[in-house]
Write an enzyme that holds these catalytic residues in place. Structure first.
Site, PDB file in Angstrom:
ATOM      1  N   ARG A 118       0.846  -1.203   0.000  1.00  0.00           N
ATOM      2  CA  ARG A 118       0.000   0.000   0.000  1.00  0.00           C
ATOM      3  C   ARG A 118       0.879   1.249   0.000  1.00  0.00           C
ATOM      4  O   ARG A 118       0.579   2.222  -0.701  1.00  0.00           O
ATOM      5  CB  ARG A 118      -0.925   0.004   1.214  1.00  0.00           C
ATOM      6  CG  ARG A 118      -1.983  -1.084   1.186  1.00  0.00           C
ATOM      7  CD  ARG A 118      -2.880  -1.029   2.410  1.00  0.00           C
ATOM      8  NE  ARG A 118      -3.748   0.138   2.396  1.00  0.00           N
ATOM      9  CZ  ARG A 118      -4.422   0.590   3.457  1.00  0.00           C
ATOM     10  NH1 ARG A 118      -4.310  -0.040   4.629  1.00  0.00           N
ATOM     11  NH2 ARG A 118      -5.193   1.648   3.362  1.00  0.00           N
ATOM     12  N   CYS A 123      -1.197   6.666   8.560  1.00  0.00           N
ATOM     13  CA  CYS A 123      -1.531   5.357   7.997  1.00  0.00           C
ATOM     14  C   CYS A 123      -2.688   5.571   7.031  1.00  0.00           C
ATOM     15  O   CYS A 123      -2.687   6.544   6.276  1.00  0.00           O
ATOM     16  CB  CYS A 123      -1.877   4.368   9.103  1.00  0.00           C
ATOM     17  SG  CYS A 123      -3.145   4.976  10.259  1.00  0.00           S
TER      18      CYS A 123
END
Length: 275
Positions: free
Chosen positions: A174, A233
């Protein structure tokens, strides 16, 4: 005073004395944690719902788990009967990411006596510790608000992200922008380094030893001060796990970008990076 981690034995020895919060949460099944709590939880634990209690309403521009207004959060703490000198222990069903969110939020409003149960409820059950389905009804208190601290907003980062030391807690794929299973855009904030929060724990879900964590983080930080690190995040949850791990490692003082990637990409003018 415990400020990072406690063991199942330590919590067991203080059942009825310490305040316990069950933070179990499944991103894909938001109701699951509360269902599990209703079935069985550590005796005396109250439930903290990620979306309802530990986040503000989403408006499409503030990310998937925006921080609540500090006064709203403190009012919730009062409803839970929390007092300033209470020792709080947070736990979840996984590696501590959801529990670390409440751990960080309590510190955000000035409550220092808060720790995460190392290994979560899985470790508790593995050791044969008791659970029940009784729901405590604490006497409400008036929890006073201290000036919140420890956050950085999108505007400050957007001014020049590559001059800041950003640490992304998402999985490497990611971070590289190779896949994005949750948010509509893949990639990272320009210049961000990567420390997958799952790398903070051992196979049994307990945190790695402080010395190992320190070595691993210092390999990423080089000579950067831990207090200069800005953690993010996908939505400001797993980044708290990295903040906790750094505290365990003796590297305190990092800050959180609460909106994280899900807020960052809500503005198409903000730069993105892949690769």
């Amino acid at each position: 005073m415990h400020t990072t981690l406690v063991s199942a034995q330590q919590l067991f020895d203080q059942l009825g004395e310490w305040r316990v919060f069950d933070c179990r949460h499944d991103l894909m099944k938001p109701a699951l944690g509360e269902q599990q709590y209703a079935e069985a939880h550590i005796p005396g634990a109250l439930f903290a719902h990620m979306d309802r209690d530990l986040s503000a309403p989403k408006n499409g521009k503030n990310g998937r788990h925006p921080l609540p207004d500090p006064a709203t959060f403190v009012a919730w703490l009062g409803k839970q009967g929390l007092k300033k000198d209470d020792q709080v222990v947070c736990y979840d069903a996984a590696n501590g990411s959801a529990a670390a969110r409440l751990w960080w939020m309590l510190r955000w409003v000035g409550h220092k006596n808060v720790a995460v149960l190392d290994g979560g409820i899985a470790k508790w059950l593995k050791e044969g510790r008791p659970v029940d389905a009784a729901v405590a009804k604490p006497k409400p208190t008036t929890y006073s608000l201290k000036q919140p601290s420890g956050t950085v907003d999108a505007r400050a980062i957007a001014a020049d992200p590559k001059k800041l030391f950003l640490l992304d807690a998402r999985a490497p794929a990611r971070w590289r922008g190779e896949q994005e299973p949750i948010d509509p855009v893949a990639g990272r904030i320009p210049g961000a380094r990567n420390r997958f929060n799952a790398d903070n724990v051992q196979p049994d879900g307990t945190f790695k030893p402080p010395s190992q964590l320190k070595s691993e983080f210092e390999a990423i930080l080089k000579n950067q001060k831990s207090s200069d690190i800005i953690h993010y995040c996908g939505s400001g949850v797993s980044a708290c796990h990295n903040l906790l791990a750094m505290e365990v490692a003796g590297l305190p003082g990092g800050k959180l970008y609460p909106g994280s990637w899900s807020e960052w990409i809500a503005d198409p003018e903000r730069p993105r990076e892949r690769g």
